[in-house]
Design a protein around this motif. Structure first.
Motif, PDB file in Angstrom:
ATOM      1  N   VAL A   1      12.059  15.096   6.976  1.00 50.51           N
ATOM      2  CA  VAL A   1      11.204  14.151   7.694  1.00 50.51           C
ATOM      3  C   VAL A   1      12.052  13.018   8.280  1.00 50.51           C
ATOM      4  O   VAL A   1      11.837  12.577   9.410  1.00 50.51           O
ATOM      5  CB  VAL A   1      10.105  13.597   6.762  1.00 50.51           C
ATOM      6  CG1 VAL A   1       9.416  12.380   7.385  1.00 50.51           C
ATOM      7  CG2 VAL A   1       9.064  14.675   6.457  1.00 50.51           C
ATOM      8  N   GLN A   2      13.044  12.578   7.507  1.00 44.72           N
ATOM      9  CA  GLN A   2      13.950  11.541   8.006  1.00 44.72           C
ATOM     10  C   GLN A   2      14.784  12.062   9.171  1.00 44.72           C
ATOM     11  O   GLN A   2      14.964  11.366  10.185  1.00 44.72           O
ATOM     12  CB  GLN A   2      14.855  11.059   6.864  1.00 44.72           C
ATOM     13  CG  GLN A   2      14.112  10.289   5.781  1.00 44.72           C
ATOM     14  CD  GLN A   2      14.965  10.037   4.550  1.00 44.72           C
ATOM     15  OE1 GLN A   2      15.954  10.741   4.297  1.00 44.72           O
ATOM     16  NE2 GLN A   2      14.586   9.047   3.749  1.00 44.72           N
ATOM     17  N   THR A   3      15.285  13.290   9.050  1.00 43.84           N
ATOM     18  CA  THR A   3      16.088  13.886  10.121  1.00 43.84           C
ATOM     19  C   THR A   3      15.285  13.999  11.408  1.00 43.84           C
ATOM     20  O   THR A   3      15.812  13.775  12.511  1.00 43.84           O
ATOM     21  CB  THR A   3      16.585  15.282   9.691  1.00 43.84           C
ATOM     22  OG1 THR A   3      17.396  15.162   8.521  1.00 43.84           O
ATOM     23  CG2 THR A   3      17.379  15.954  10.805  1.00 43.84           C
ATOM     24  N   ALA A   4      14.002  14.348  11.273  1.00 47.05           N
ATOM     25  CA  ALA A   4      13.145  14.513  12.450  1.00 47.05           C
ATOM     26  C   ALA A   4      12.640  13.185  13.005  1.00 47.05           C
ATOM     27  O   ALA A   4      12.020  13.159  14.074  1.00 47.05           O
ATOM     28  CB  ALA A   4      11.956  15.409  12.099  1.00 47.05           C
TER      29      ALA A   4
ATOM     30  N   PRO B   1      -4.363  15.691  10.922  1.00 44.08           N
ATOM     31  CA  PRO B   1      -5.027  14.379  11.005  1.00 44.08           C
ATOM     32  C   PRO B   1      -6.273  14.374  10.139  1.00 44.08           C
ATOM     33  O   PRO B   1      -6.946  15.392   9.988  1.00 44.08           O
ATOM     34  CB  PRO B   1      -5.358  14.250  12.493  1.00 44.08           C
ATOM     35  CG  PRO B   1      -5.432  15.656  12.998  1.00 44.08           C
ATOM     36  CD  PRO B   1      -4.450  16.450  12.188  1.00 44.08           C
ATOM     37  N   GLY B   2      -6.574  13.218   9.552  1.00 39.85           N
ATOM     38  CA  GLY B   2      -7.732  13.117   8.672  1.00 39.85           C
ATOM     39  C   GLY B   2      -7.327  13.284   7.218  1.00 39.85           C
ATOM     40  O   GLY B   2      -6.224  13.746   6.912  1.00 39.85           O
TER      41      GLY B   2
ATOM     42  N   ALA C   1       5.990   7.449  11.585  1.00 40.13           N
ATOM     43  CA  ALA C   1       4.684   8.002  11.952  1.00 40.13           C
ATOM     44  C   ALA C   1       3.832   8.239  10.706  1.00 40.13           C
ATOM     45  O   ALA C   1       2.638   7.924  10.687  1.00 40.13           O
ATOM     46  CB  ALA C   1       4.865   9.303  12.728  1.00 40.13           C
ATOM     47  N   LEU C   2       4.445   8.793   9.656  1.00 40.30           N
ATOM     48  CA  LEU C   2       3.698   9.095   8.429  1.00 40.30           C
ATOM     49  C   LEU C   2       3.438   7.851   7.587  1.00 40.30           C
ATOM     50  O   LEU C   2       2.668   7.906   6.630  1.00 40.30           O
ATOM     51  CB  LEU C   2       4.445  10.140   7.597  1.00 40.30           C
ATOM     52  CG  LEU C   2       4.522  11.537   8.231  1.00 40.30           C
ATOM     53  CD1 LEU C   2       5.326  12.479   7.348  1.00 40.30           C
ATOM     54  CD2 LEU C   2       3.127  12.101   8.478  1.00 40.30           C
ATOM     55  N   GLU C   3       4.064   6.754   7.942  1.00 39.35           N
ATOM     56  CA  GLU C   3       3.761   5.484   7.288  1.00 39.35           C
ATOM     57  C   GLU C   3       2.698   4.707   8.064  1.00 39.35           C
ATOM     58  O   GLU C   3       2.318   3.608   7.671  1.00 39.35           O
ATOM     59  CB  GLU C   3       5.028   4.636   7.176  1.00 39.35           C
ATOM     60  CG  GLU C   3       6.026   5.176   6.161  1.00 39.35           C
ATOM     61  CD  GLU C   3       7.300   4.361   6.093  1.00 39.35           C
ATOM     62  OE1 GLU C   3       7.952   4.396   5.036  1.00 39.35           O
ATOM     63  OE2 GLU C   3       7.640   3.689   7.097  1.00 39.35           O
TER      64      GLU C   3
ATOM     65  N   ALA D   1       0.842  -1.196   0.000  1.00 38.05           N
ATOM     66  CA  ALA D   1       0.000   0.000   0.000  1.00 38.05           C
ATOM     67  C   ALA D   1       0.878   1.248   0.000  1.00 38.05           C
ATOM     68  O   ALA D   1       1.923   1.287   0.648  1.00 38.05           O
ATOM     69  CB  ALA D   1      -0.911  -0.007   1.223  1.00 38.05           C
ATOM     70  N   ASP D   2       0.451   2.245  -0.729  1.00 36.71           N
ATOM     71  CA  ASP D   2       1.185   3.499  -0.804  1.00 36.71           C
ATOM     72  C   ASP D   2       0.848   4.384   0.391  1.00 36.71           C
ATOM     73  O   ASP D   2      -0.329   4.700   0.626  1.00 36.71           O
ATOM     74  CB  ASP D   2       0.835   4.252  -2.098  1.00 36.71           C
ATOM     75  CG  ASP D   2       1.644   3.738  -3.275  1.00 36.71           C
ATOM     76  OD1 ASP D   2       2.592   2.962  -3.064  1.00 36.71           O
ATOM     77  OD2 ASP D   2       1.328   4.128  -4.414  1.00 36.71           O
ATOM     78  N   THR D   3       1.855   4.800   1.131  1.00 37.17           N
ATOM     79  CA  THR D   3       1.655   5.756   2.215  1.00 37.17           C
ATOM     80  C   THR D   3       1.912   7.163   1.682  1.00 37.17           C
ATOM     81  O   THR D   3       2.372   7.342   0.544  1.00 37.17           O
ATOM     82  CB  THR D   3       2.618   5.471   3.372  1.00 37.17           C
ATOM     83  OG1 THR D   3       3.963   5.747   2.942  1.00 37.17           O
ATOM     84  CG2 THR D   3       2.507   4.026   3.828  1.00 37.17           C
ATOM     85  N   VAL D   4       1.656   8.171   2.521  1.00 33.40           N
ATOM     86  CA  VAL D   4       1.941   9.541   2.086  1.00 33.40           C
ATOM     87  C   VAL D   4       3.434   9.716   1.831  1.00 33.40           C
ATOM     88  O   VAL D   4       3.832  10.532   0.984  1.00 33.40           O
ATOM     89  CB  VAL D   4       1.431  10.569   3.119  1.00 33.40           C
ATOM     90  CG1 VAL D   4      -0.088  10.599   3.150  1.00 33.40           C
ATOM     91  CG2 VAL D   4       2.011  10.327   4.508  1.00 33.40           C
ATOM     92  N   VAL D   5       4.273   8.963   2.534  1.00 29.74           N
ATOM     93  CA  VAL D   5       5.722   9.025   2.291  1.00 29.74           C
ATOM     94  C   VAL D   5       6.030   8.499   0.903  1.00 29.74           C
ATOM     95  O   VAL D   5       6.846   9.086   0.164  1.00 29.74           O
ATOM     96  CB  VAL D   5       6.489   8.232   3.369  1.00 29.74           C
ATOM     97  CG1 VAL D   5       7.985   8.212   3.048  1.00 29.74           C
ATOM     98  CG2 VAL D   5       6.262   8.837   4.751  1.00 29.74           C
TER      99      VAL D   5
END
Length: 301
Positions: free
Chosen positions: A39-42, A92-93, A47-49, A19-23
């Motif tokens: 995003v990787q550094t943080a 969220p959402g 979380a986004l997956e 499945a494709d995540t937003v990442v």
């Protein structure tokens, strides 16, 4: 029968595993390399997956390139600040562009609210998030949607338009005038407001005696100040050449735009814009004088 059940289960597992995540969507877009790196550094990739769903307002590589280099370095070295900024770009959402409404306040993962505006007075319709134009909307993922934006939403809106002015020494004259006119409670309200905010240098350009006279005449001062305020959040991306915006004072101001010059309101140049929790400040280099008061203040002072 058991084999069929196992086969169906294995197929479902394989489908969910791919499945494709937003990442994944950010990676496929090809314009989000800087955002992905940050995003990787943080440490926010996992979380986004996750299950989500998420709505990501994703600044393009060009948006990050437009930031001062020292700010990018600060974000890369200050993980706490970086996380705050990135979480402000995620809600969220799952909100598609068709779900967005003008002046909608969308809670971000960081808690602060993202102000969405839709300017449909001309074609094409412009959608902004904290003034950042959405250039590529509705890139859907299995756990949300990505809207590409052309500006980084920074600094974060942490106070009202009054708070912003009070916290900036370049607006000390404006703060004095607003306080004298008794407009602080109004401009600290829910809004939203657009404040065309003259700097100290703008006030200094007034003819000698004009500012002192206004500070001694609350009625005249209020007329001038409310001529700088418009109900609604008008970010620069939503301003069109020839727009007439009705001010709180009652008279219109005129927007002037061109491809090779800064945006203007009447004869004042808009230098920059700053988002607040109850609207936006448009910083201008000239005090706006209502036409009905122009002769009295400028030529008859």
């Amino acid at each position: 029968m058991k084999f069929a059940v196992v086969a169906v289960f294995c197929f479902a597992f394989a489908a969910s595993a791919h499945a494709d995540t937003v990442v994944d969507v950010l990676q496929k877009l090809g314009t989000e390399k800087t955002l992905i790196s940050l995003v990787q550094t943080a440490g926010l990739v996992s979380a986004l997956e996750g299950k989500g769903p998420f709505t990501v307002f994703a600044p393009s590589d060009a948006a990050f390139a437009a930031l001062p280099p020292e700010l990018v370095k600060t974000l890369e070295s200050n993980k706490t600040l970086l996380t705050q900024v990135l979480e402000f770009h995620v809600a969220p959402g799952k909100a598609l562009s068709t779900d967005l409404k003008n002046n909608l306040l969308v809670p971000s993962l960081g808690g602060s609210k993202i102000r969405v505006n839709i300017y449909d007075t001309s074609e094409p319709i412009v959608i902004t998030a904290e003034g950042a134009p959405v250039t590529n909307p509705d890139n859907t993922a299995d756990n949300g949607v990505v809207h590409v934006i052309s500006q980084v939403m920074y600094p974060l809106p942490t106070g009202t338009v009054v708070d912003i002015a009070v916290g900036n020494k370049d607006f000390s004259t404006l703060v004095t005038a607003v306080t004298t006119a008794g407009l602080v409670p109004t401009l600290s309200g829910d809004g939203p407001f657009t404040v065309f905010a003259p700097t100290n240098e703008a006030f200094a350009k007034l003819p000698a005696g004009v500012l002192d006279g206004l500070l001694k005449n609350v009625t005249a001062l209020t007329n001038v100040l409310t001529y700088h305020v418009v109900a609604g959040a008008y970010y620069e991306a939503g301003l069109r050449n020839g727009d007439l915006l009705k001010t709180v004072q009652g008279m219109d101001v005129t927007i002037k735009t061109s491809n090779d010059a800064p945006t203007m309101v009447n004869d004042a140049t808009i230098a920059t814009q700053v988002s607040g929790t109850n609207g936006v400040i448009q910083v201008i280099d000239t005090v706006l004088i209502p036409p009905s008061m122009h002769y009295e203040l400028i030529y008859n002072n």
